[in-house]
Design an enzyme around this catalytic site. Structure first.
Site, mmCIF file in Angstrom:
data_model
loop_
_atom_site.group_PDB
_atom_site.id
_atom_site.type_symbol
_atom_site.label_atom_id
_atom_site.label_comp_id
_atom_site.label_asym_id
_atom_site.label_seq_id
_atom_site.Cartn_x
_atom_site.Cartn_y
_atom_site.Cartn_z
ATOM 1 N N LYS A 65 -105.107 27.459 42.791
ATOM 2 C CA LYS A 65 -103.658 28.282 42.055
ATOM 3 C C LYS A 65 -103.045 29.504 43.410
ATOM 4 O O LYS A 65 -103.592 29.979 44.016
ATOM 5 C CB LYS A 65 -103.926 28.649 41.121
ATOM 6 C CG LYS A 65 -103.015 29.445 40.209
ATOM 7 C CD LYS A 65 -103.679 30.230 39.009
ATOM 8 C CE LYS A 65 -102.560 30.773 37.903
ATOM 9 N NZ LYS A 65 -103.796 30.660 35.968
ATOM 10 N N SER A 139 -101.947 29.543 32.389
ATOM 11 C CA SER A 139 -100.489 29.425 33.505
ATOM 12 C C SER A 139 -101.122 28.396 34.470
ATOM 13 O O SER A 139 -99.867 28.626 35.333
ATOM 14 C CB SER A 139 -100.784 30.655 34.151
ATOM 15 O OG SER A 139 -101.667 31.423 34.484
ATOM 16 N N SER A 163 -105.752 30.372 30.713
ATOM 17 C CA SER A 163 -105.358 29.709 31.985
ATOM 18 C C SER A 163 -106.414 28.668 32.169
ATOM 19 O O SER A 163 -105.744 27.778 33.347
ATOM 20 C CB SER A 163 -104.670 30.163 32.333
ATOM 21 O OG SER A 163 -103.753 31.287 32.074
#
Length: 557
Positions: A65, A139, A163
């Site tokens: 990420k 996210s 997330s």
């Protein structure tokens, strides 16, 4: 270099870049490493394995990420103006690489990890892997979609409010959210530092568990001894339909199906009061705890706004700047209320091994989120937001489909019960049988691939007498099985049981000339198994007379 002479990890890397072009989802990535650089690292990994070094994640590709440091790539947290280029990998990245995995690049996210939707990014909304009209979930949106599309085997995300679980549910993959502190967050741009967790996505539960085991290597939060578990079946708490609230059409029935599956597997079920969980979930954004997001990046956001706000997502900027003005007394009041709710929640769990919940109440479209960005996001966190506030562990797994789209559930339990939750989650995973005749047999070089996917040995057998076996020129050496009808013979085989997702993962990573097809066994049954493209047999030695791969190897040929 011919395709046959490529080493396994280089082959896997080339397939990944080809897959990136094939799916045409540029919004998944923020930065990709150059292909030549990745292939060079892949050759080095295969050379180390060939020299006898033990690298348990060799051949695996992963993504990180965009708020997690990868040496040499910009860390942006989804905001280009925030970018810095780290000299070192974050510990979680370094540990996976030390085990032989190769990082492909950094993925898109809801800016500053603020959101559960996957649309709050200047790099574009990350579309769902199966239905581009729907959100991917955030996210950790890009990481989840990169796994779901078969580009990478594993991906790192973060989870503060859900997330690491919401995008797993929406894309039909596994998301492990470990106990807070079990995996280091050094080298991760914080969202709420006291709540943040680094999570892992994979297509199968065993793959995710294996990665997490390397990520959680010391130093980390010390594992205390777990209380002795009262003997008996797994005890799973569930929620009453009334307390689940409004769910998308078909989701209540899908949840009940998962409940029934646990019951059929022998779990002992009981209903608890979900209200402390849902009340705490609302506090994460509606209360004072959101102020920690301002602590993390608020001064940077203020400065960027004063300079025109270029590259800032307006929804994210609004959430962070509003958090600046929350009074200190509200935080203390919320902490007191949270302590009461946590005590109530743990009392509700009592001696249950896990709480089973839908991961989310529904799966909105991109248009629905655009029409109500805050309301849609708040709804998605109904079941996930309280987990880190209560210092709990969680695992999100696929649990079927509704209207052709993935439906996911999660199991939540006390801190440090991560392994226990995974064991309960296995009861929800359908399993299939597969036949192997060569390098995946017990004791052979590729058998570890089966074990890593959660495969279990079922039985030794042989094929029906309709096959020919050939020794292929591959690395590592392996045979090719082809159907020959009346000119065939029986060949030694093993049958292994593995999760359905594991079979899909094997297929996704299968190098040519191998294929997956139906193999007829000696008892007349058919199961999936490894076969070979007939074109690859040119010049290959027919070894059928030996009766099997291991017998051939014993000759020293």
């Amino acid at each position: 270099m011919s395709s046959r002479s490529l080493t396994p990890t280089v082959t896997r890397a080339r397939r990944a870049y080809a897959r990136i072009e094939e799916v045409d989802r540029p919004e998944v990535w923020i930065d990709l490493r150059p292909r030549a650089e990745v292939e060079q690292e892949a050759r080095a990994i295969d050379a180390r394995v060939a020299a006898g070094e033990h690298l348990p994640l060799a051949g695996r590709l992963f993504a990180a990420k965009g708020n997690i440091d990868v040496a040499g790539l910009p860390t942006t947290a989804g905001c280009p103006a925030y970018a810095y280029t780290p000299e070192d990998d974050a510990p979680v990245v370094a540990r996976l690489r030390a085990a032989g995995a190769i990082v492909l690049g950094t993925t898109n996210l809801d800016q500053f990890a603020t959101g559960l939707v996957g649309t709050r990014s200047p790099h574009g909304a990350v579309r769902n892997a199966l239905d581009p009209a729907r959100i991917s979930g955030g996210s950790s949106s890009g990481s989840a979609v990169a796994v779901a599309l078969g580009i990478v085997d594993l991906a790192l995300g973060t989870d503060t409010a859900g997330s690491g679980r919401v995008p797993a549910a929406f894309n039909g993959i596994v998301g492990l959210k470990p106990t807070r502190g079990l995996v280091p967050t050094t080298g991760v741009v914080p969202a709420c530092a006291s709540l943040d967790c680094v999570t892992v996505f994979a297509r199968t539960l065993p793959e995710a568990e294996q990665a997490l085991a390397h990520m959680a290597a010391p130093p980390g939060r010390a594992l205390p001894p777990l209380p002795q578990r009262t003997p008996g079946p797994w005890r799973v708490a569930v929620a009453s339909p009334a307390q689940l609230g409004e769910l998308d059409e078909g989701w209540a029935a899908a949840y009940e199906t998962a409940v029934d599956q646990l019951r059929s597997a022998g779990a002992e079920l009981r209903t608890l009061d979900l209200s402390p969980f849902t009340e705490a979930a609302a506090m994460l954004y509606e209360g004072a705890f959101v102020a920690e997001r301002y602590t993390a990046v608020g001064s940077f956001v203020d400065k960027l706004i004063s300079e025109g706000g270029t590259g800032l997502d307006p929804t994210v900027a609004g959430i962070i700047t509003r958090a600046r003005d929350i009074p200190a007394h509200q935080l203390y009041a919320d902490q007191e209320r949270l302590a009461v709710l946590r005590a109530d929640a743990l009392a509700q769990l009592d001696d249950a091994d896990a709480l089973l919940l839908p991961t989310t109440p529904g799966h909105p479209t991109l248009a629905e989120v655009a029409a109500d960005p805050l309301g849609a996001n708040a709804r998605l966190g109904r079941f996930t937001n309280s987990t880190n506030l209560f210092d709990l562990a969680a695992v999100a797994v696929p649990a079927g489909t509704v209207s052709g789209l993935p439906f996911g559930v999660m199991l939540i339990g006390p801190a440090f019960t991560d392994e226990r939750l995974a064991r309960v989650a296995r009861l929800l995973q359908p399993r299939l049988s597969a036949a192997v005749v060569g390098a995946h047999l017990s004791g052979q070089p590729l058998n570890g691939q089966l074990l890593a996917l959660g495969a279990e040995f079922e039985r030794a057998t042989s094929t029906a007498p309709v096959y020919r076996l050939h020794a292929l020129s591959t690395t590592p050496p392996k045979p090719g099985l082809v159907h020959a009808g009346a000119e065939g013979a029986a060949v030694e085989a093993e049958v292994w049981q593995l999760p359905a997702e594991g079979l899909g993962a094997l297929l996704a990573g299968l190098p040519r000339p191998m294929t997956l097809g139906r193999v007829e066994l000696a008892d007349g049954t058919h199961v999936p198994g490894f076969l070979c493209e007939p074109a690859a047999l040119e010049g290959a030695q027919d070894i059928t007379e030996y009766g099997g791969w291991r017998a051939y190897l014993r000759t020293g040929s």
